[in-house]
Scaffold this motif. Structure first.
Motif, PDB file in Angstrom:
ATOM      1  N   UNK A 170       0.864  -1.183   0.000  1.00 38.03           N
ATOM      2  CA  UNK A 170       0.000   0.000   0.000  1.00 38.03           C
ATOM      3  C   UNK A 170       0.894   1.224   0.000  1.00 38.03           C
ATOM      4  N   UNK A 171       0.488   2.199  -0.747  1.00 38.96           N
ATOM      5  CA  UNK A 171       1.390   3.334  -0.947  1.00 38.96           C
ATOM      6  C   UNK A 171       1.627   4.117   0.336  1.00 38.96           C
ATOM      7  N   UNK A 172       0.720   4.001   1.314  1.00 41.06           N
ATOM      8  CA  UNK A 172       0.934   4.740   2.546  1.00 41.06           C
ATOM      9  C   UNK A 172       2.017   4.099   3.406  1.00 41.06           C
ATOM     10  N   UNK A 211       4.969   3.397   2.243  1.00 42.01           N
ATOM     11  CA  UNK A 211       6.268   3.775   1.696  1.00 42.01           C
ATOM     12  C   UNK A 211       6.965   4.689   2.684  1.00 42.01           C
ATOM     13  N   UNK A 212       8.220   4.414   2.902  1.00 42.09           N
ATOM     14  CA  UNK A 212       8.978   5.278   3.795  1.00 42.09           C
ATOM     15  C   UNK A 212      10.224   4.562   4.252  1.00 42.09           C
ATOM     16  N   UNK A 244       4.580   4.829  -8.558  1.00 42.16           N
ATOM     17  CA  UNK A 244       4.475   5.460  -7.241  1.00 42.16           C
ATOM     18  C   UNK A 244       3.972   6.891  -7.320  1.00 42.16           C
ATOM     19  N   UNK A 267       2.611   5.503   6.955  1.00 37.30           N
ATOM     20  CA  UNK A 267       3.133   6.830   6.603  1.00 37.30           C
ATOM     21  C   UNK A 267       2.093   7.881   6.964  1.00 37.30           C
ATOM     22  N   UNK A 268       2.557   9.057   7.311  1.00 34.58           N
ATOM     23  CA  UNK A 268       1.657  10.119   7.728  1.00 34.58           C
ATOM     24  C   UNK A 268       1.019  10.748   6.493  1.00 34.58           C
ATOM     25  N   UNK A 269      -0.317  10.789   6.522  1.00 32.79           N
ATOM     26  CA  UNK A 269      -1.000  11.394   5.385  1.00 32.79           C
ATOM     27  C   UNK A 269      -0.989  12.905   5.530  1.00 32.79           C
ATOM     28  N   UNK A 270      -0.430  13.586   4.520  1.00 31.38           N
ATOM     29  CA  UNK A 270      -0.408  15.044   4.592  1.00 31.38           C
ATOM     30  C   UNK A 270      -0.988  15.586   3.301  1.00 31.38           C
TER      31      UNK A 270
END
Lengths: 387, 655
Positions: free
Chosen positions: A237-239, A241-242, A282, A377-380
């Protein structure tokens, strides 16, 4: 004479020209000095070419000027007895001939740079269809142009006393309709067949090996992920990524824990196996372009695309075929994705199944965190950068 | 003789012979040149704006072609010209893409749509159908102003800090929606969208006018099947535009929302510049469908008027009727209809449902049939003609030649599996440049040379015309033909340099050839620019009908008047293509000349013949007798005050 006005105007502006000329010379000298200071290694050859081009342009301009001056000065009118229609007809014949010659010469001349024979199973019928279409369009180009040139040659003004009034000719209309409909229908049917069977109808033969991998596009590189021992790719899931988790893999998924991301920037494929490539992106739209395999599909963020292919020619074999020991299959990005779109390259190696397995065994599995928990990952909201 | 039956819908009140009182319509500078409502002036405005924009567009290509030919060379003059966009004389890759984007946008929309349709629709529709002006001259004026101010906004985007839009003329999201993906996707993109919306509004206003005028304001005797093919083409693309532009505007507005308001129409699952964006659920393929739903009809909006111009030029200068007029009309309508059902051939490799690939292969190939019929008909118009190889004719033949070279490769690209290796390569670039960038532009040039006498009352210089034609014909072939070979080698488009891949760098030498040919061809256009502006003021004064053509625009007085004809509107007695008719006293018969006029010995072919002597005739008496009029009896040309205030004027709706 009207040109007196021109000469007068130019003359009066002479001091202005002199000043402009001096300023231009000074600026040119400035630029030259800067260029000399910051220039890469000087090349006599490139300087020679620049000088040659400048001279060619100067000669062309000066000859026009010379002719114009002569015409003005002597009142000679070279077009007074010029037969407009006959001479334009002759130019059409000449230009047409050179055009034909160039087309006939260039197509085979550049043939060694076209894509070589396809390195995949489905690529063969694609190429066959392509050259089949060419066997219609290439002669059609010459035939229709010949008809056009013939009409000019035969019916230009000096050669015909009067045109022949006709509103239409049903035989010709019918013939033209048939002449175009037959290739259209043939090509359409052939195209639909190749699209549905060889390209989209690929399934494993009995005993054929299958592999699955994922290729991920981003600005501005490709990454690949291979399924591990279990032969399956894990969730992502793309969230997620980090940090080291560059592909957003969900390590709570058992299937993901043995996935492999090759550290080198290259993909290996086993010859003769049915390869399924899952393609995603991505960030922006990219496109997976494997020209030698006649494989091409967009990498769409948020959409799961996939292509299938069976590589048929190993890198070593292709090098021998082309007589090029440095040849490599290349993966390129083929959908505009930003400034470095032209530089998204990945090497692709096709080898035997044993070599492929050996290579894969040497690659490390993807990064595994100490605790198998997804890092969210933090959604901003992205700031509006509208400057 | 007349093979065309006058239908009931063309029955029309004949202009009675009354003239308005002599209050001459005084125009101020503003109403004459800036806010003109006269369709002929608006045509000039569109033409000049289109050509100036077009010239800027091709200059941009000179710059990026230089980069492609010499990727490792530093050009100090670029830094002088572009400042921070060419540091150390090397073009910045993002700005390279901005140049490519603006090149495409300016040439496809501004030159080939606004400049081509806008000019010739405005000039020709009212004159060729025998109307005083467009149905709504006010909206016509507005259509130009939307076009013009859209131009200003677009050109202004060159000067913003982050640069103009740079995601290709197709501006696919997310690249175009995310400023962090590319600098040009910030303010530059907003300005791009704004200018496009202004442009589209202008086009739609124009289109409404063209449709209404053609349907309602044709003069007596001008049935639909007696209209010149250019009018058919312009009418059809007006309908095409009305139906296809709105979805694209919707696409751009949704793009603007994604760009500036954080919506997720197209965006989903994006991690960029170190952040995971919150948008989920959108899909880029929605944009692709919406954009290409316009995008494909758009290229026919470009092409059909160009082919219409070619029809007029070829028939007039071959002194022969256009071959197969009915088939030509049906082909225009057929191409227009089919163009709505082929758009997804731009999306074969996008990952859409493969079934669509099969469907769109079939429909795309279908459009080849009417297109090929038109090309054959042009060639058979030349057959047994008497070809005047003047400048307009040369360009018209050039249009046909380039359509052959460019159109045939559509057979490759329209077939889904063959599109797999060719999509987004230089093969596509060669194809669309040859059909649009050259073939359609040649028609535009030809039309300009042909109708220049109608616009400015002077002739363009023929010799310079030949020079311009031959240099451009040869140059354009040298520029775009090699691109086909590059495409067969798999070279992708929109690449800043070919240096990074083995399979692209082997083509570097051809890049130099293409660039040199391109620079030479761009330089050759200066001949046209000089000829155009010089002839406007100092060209040889044109006779009223220099090409001895049949259509009605050549019967209007040379010096422009509002209302096009000082007295009555012409009455049409035949189709426009009576060239070299056996038994006729000359090799042409204008549409307003009847068989009776010929019988009573009207010498319409002579240079000093005054059409008003035939057009301005008293109403037919009960027994059909008409008084013979000599040129001396013709009323003096008078300015008509306001074309829409004619009591019996053509603006009253027909049945």
């Amino acid at each position: 004479m009207k040109c007196m006005r021109w000469i007068g105007a130019v003359g009066l502006a002479a001091p202005l020209w002199a000043q402009i000329g001096a300023a231009a010379k000074a600026r040119a000298a400035e630029i030259a000095m800067e260029a000399v200071k910051s220039a890469p290694a000087f090349s006599w050859e490139s300087l020679l070419w620049k000088v040659v081009w400048l001279e060619v342009i100067a000669v062309i301009i000066l000859s026009f000027l010379l002719v114009w001056v002569v015409i003005r000065a002597t009142g000679w009118d070279p077009f007074a007895t010029w037969d407009r229609d006959k001479n334009n007809m002759r130019l059409w014949m000449l230009v047409g001939l050179v055009f034909f010659a160039l087309v006939l010469w260039s197509a085979p001349h550049y043939a060694d740079r076209y894509l070589p024979e396809p390195a995949s199973l489905h690529g063969v019928p694609i190429d066959r269809l392509l050259w089949g279409i060419a066997s219609f369009t290439y002669p059609a180009f010459f035939i229709v142009h010949l008809m056009l040139f013939y009409m000019i040659w035969r019916y230009y003004n000096g050669r015909v006393r009067a045109a022949t009034y006709m509103e239409t000719h049903h035989g010709i209309e019918r013939g033209a309709l048939i002449a175009i409909s037959i290739p259209v229908v043939t090509i359409a049917v052939a195209g639909i067949y190749v699209w549905s069977q060889p390209v989209h109808g690929q399934s494993p033969e009995p005993g054929q090996k299958e592999i699955e991998l994922e290729v991920v596009a981003e600005q501005f590189q490709w990454r690949a992920r291979y399924a591990g021992q279990d032969g399956k790719l894990g969730r992502y899931h793309y969230t997620l990524i980090g940090g080291d988790n560059v592909l957003g893999i969900d390590f709570t998924d058992v299937k993901a824990q043995d996935d492999i991301i090759p550290q080198l920037k290259e993909i290996h494929l086993p010859v003769g196996a049915l390869v399924t490539i899952h393609v995603r992106s991505k960030d922006v739209l990219h496109s997976l372009y494997l020209p030698h395999f006649r494989t091409h599909i967009y990498a769409v963020p948020g959409q799961k695309n996939k292509v299938m292919l069976v590589p048929t020619i190993t890198t070593r074999e292709m090098r021998k075929k082309l007589g090029d020991p440095d040849f490599d299959y290349e993966l390129a990005c083929n959908q505009l994705c930003g400034g470095a779109h032209y530089n998204m390259r990945m090497k692709v190696v096709v080898e035997s199944w044993e070599e492929y397995e050996a290579w894969l065994r040497q690659q490390k599995p993807a990064y595994q965190p100490a605790q198998p928990q997804p890092v969210q990952a933090e959604l901003r909201m992205q700031p509006n950068q509208n400057s | 003789m007349a093979t065309h039956v006058q239908t009931a819908t063309t029955a029309h009140a004949v202009e009675s012979g009354h003239h308005h009182d002599h209050d001459h319509h005084h125009d101020s500078f503003w109403t004459k040149y800036i806010f003109s409502q006269d369709h002929k002036t608006i045509a000039k405005q569109f033409l000049i704006t289109g050509f100036v924009s077009g010239f800027i567009g091709i200059l941009l290509s000179g710059i990026f072609r230089l980069q492609l030919a010499y990727p490792d060379t530093s050009f100090p003059f670029l830094e002088t010209l572009l400042g921070k966009w060419a540091p150390e004389g090397r073009l910045d890759p993002n700005f390279y893409m901005a140049l490519v984007t603006m090149h495409g946008t300016i040439l496809v929309f501004w030159l080939l749509t606004g400049g081509l349709s806008g000019t010739f629709a405005n000039l020709l529709i009212p004159l060729q159908i025998g109307a005083r002006d467009m149905a709504s001259p006010f909206i016509n004026m507005l259509s130009f102003h939307f076009f013009f101010w859209g131009t200003v906004v677009l050109m202004a985007s060159f000067f913003v800090e982050t640069g103009p839009a740079a995601a290709g003329w197709t501006v696919y999201p997310p690249l175009s929606a995310l400023p962090q993906a590319m600098p040009g996707s910030g303010l530059g993109m907003m300005l791009w969208i704004t200018s496009l919306v202004l442009f589209v509004v202008g086009v739609l206003m124009g289109g409404l006018n063209y449709i209404t005028t053609v349907l309602n304001m044709r003069t007596k005797g001008m049935s639909l099947m007696r209209m010149p093919l250019i009018v058919w083409a312009l009418f059809t693309v007006a309908v095409l535009g009305l139906l296809s532009f709105p979805p694209a505007v919707a696409a751009f507005i949704l793009l603007l929302f994604d760009h500036s308001l954080g919506t997720s129409f197209y965006l989903s699952d994006i991690y960029i510049a170190g952040q995971a964006l919150p948008q989920q659920g959108g899909n880029i393929l929605l944009y692709l469908h919406l954009f290409w739903f316009l995008g494909h009809p758009e290229v026919y909006i470009v092409l059909l008027p160009a082919l219409g111009i070619a029809s007029e030029l070829i028939s007039t200068h071959a002194r022969k009727p256009i071959f197969g007029y009915k088939v030509m009309v049906y082909s225009i309508l057929g191409i227009a209809f089919v163009s709505f059902i082929v758009w997804a051939h731009h999306m074969f490799v996008s990952g859409m449902n493969p079934l669509l690939g099969s469907i769109f292969t079939a429909t795309t190939l279908l459009v080849a049939i009417p297109s090929a019929m038109k090309i054959f008909n042009y060639i058979f118009t030349l057959w047994k003609g008497r070809l005047q190889l003047n400048t307009p004719m040369l360009f018209a033949i050039g249009t046909v030649s380039f359509f052959i070279s460019g159109g045939l490769t559509g057979f490759f690209l329209g077939v889904a599996p063959v599109d797999i290796p060719l999509h987004n390569t230089y093969f596509v670039v060669g194809h669309f440049h040859l059909v649009m960038g050259v073939s359609a532009v040649f028609a535009m040039f030809g039309g300009t040379y042909h109708w220049f006498p109608r616009l400015w009352g002077r002739m363009m210089n023929e010799r310079l015309g030949y020079l311009h034609f031959w240099l451009t014909y040869i140059g354009a072939n040298l520029v775009f033909f090699p691109m086909y070979y590059m495409g067969l080698g798999g070279v992708p488009r929109r690449y800043y340099a070919f240096t990074e891949f083995a399979f692209t760098s082997k083509w570097q030498d051809l890049n130099v050839v293409i660039t040199m040919a391109a620079l030479a061809t761009i330089a050759a256009q200066l001949i046209f620019v000089y000829n155009f502006f010089h002839s406007m003021f100092w060209g040889k004064k044109a006779p009223r009908n220099p090409w001895k053509a049949n259509t009605l625009e050549w019967s209007s007085p040379v010096k422009h008047i509002h209302g096009n004809w000082p007295g009555q509107l012409p009455v049409v007695h035949r189709w426009p293509y009576d060239y070299s008719k056996s038994g006729a006293p000359a090799d042409f018969i204008p549409q307003y000349i009847s068989d009776e006029d010929i019988a009573r010995g009207v010498r319409y072919w002579e240079e000093d013949f005054e059409p008003l002597s035939v057009i301005d005739r008293p109403d037919e008496g009960g027994d059909g007798e008409r008084k013979a009029m000599s040129p001396a009896d013709a009323p003096a040309p008078q300015a008509v005050l306001n074309p829409n205030r004619d009591e019996d004027s053509a603006s009253s709706a027909q049945a």
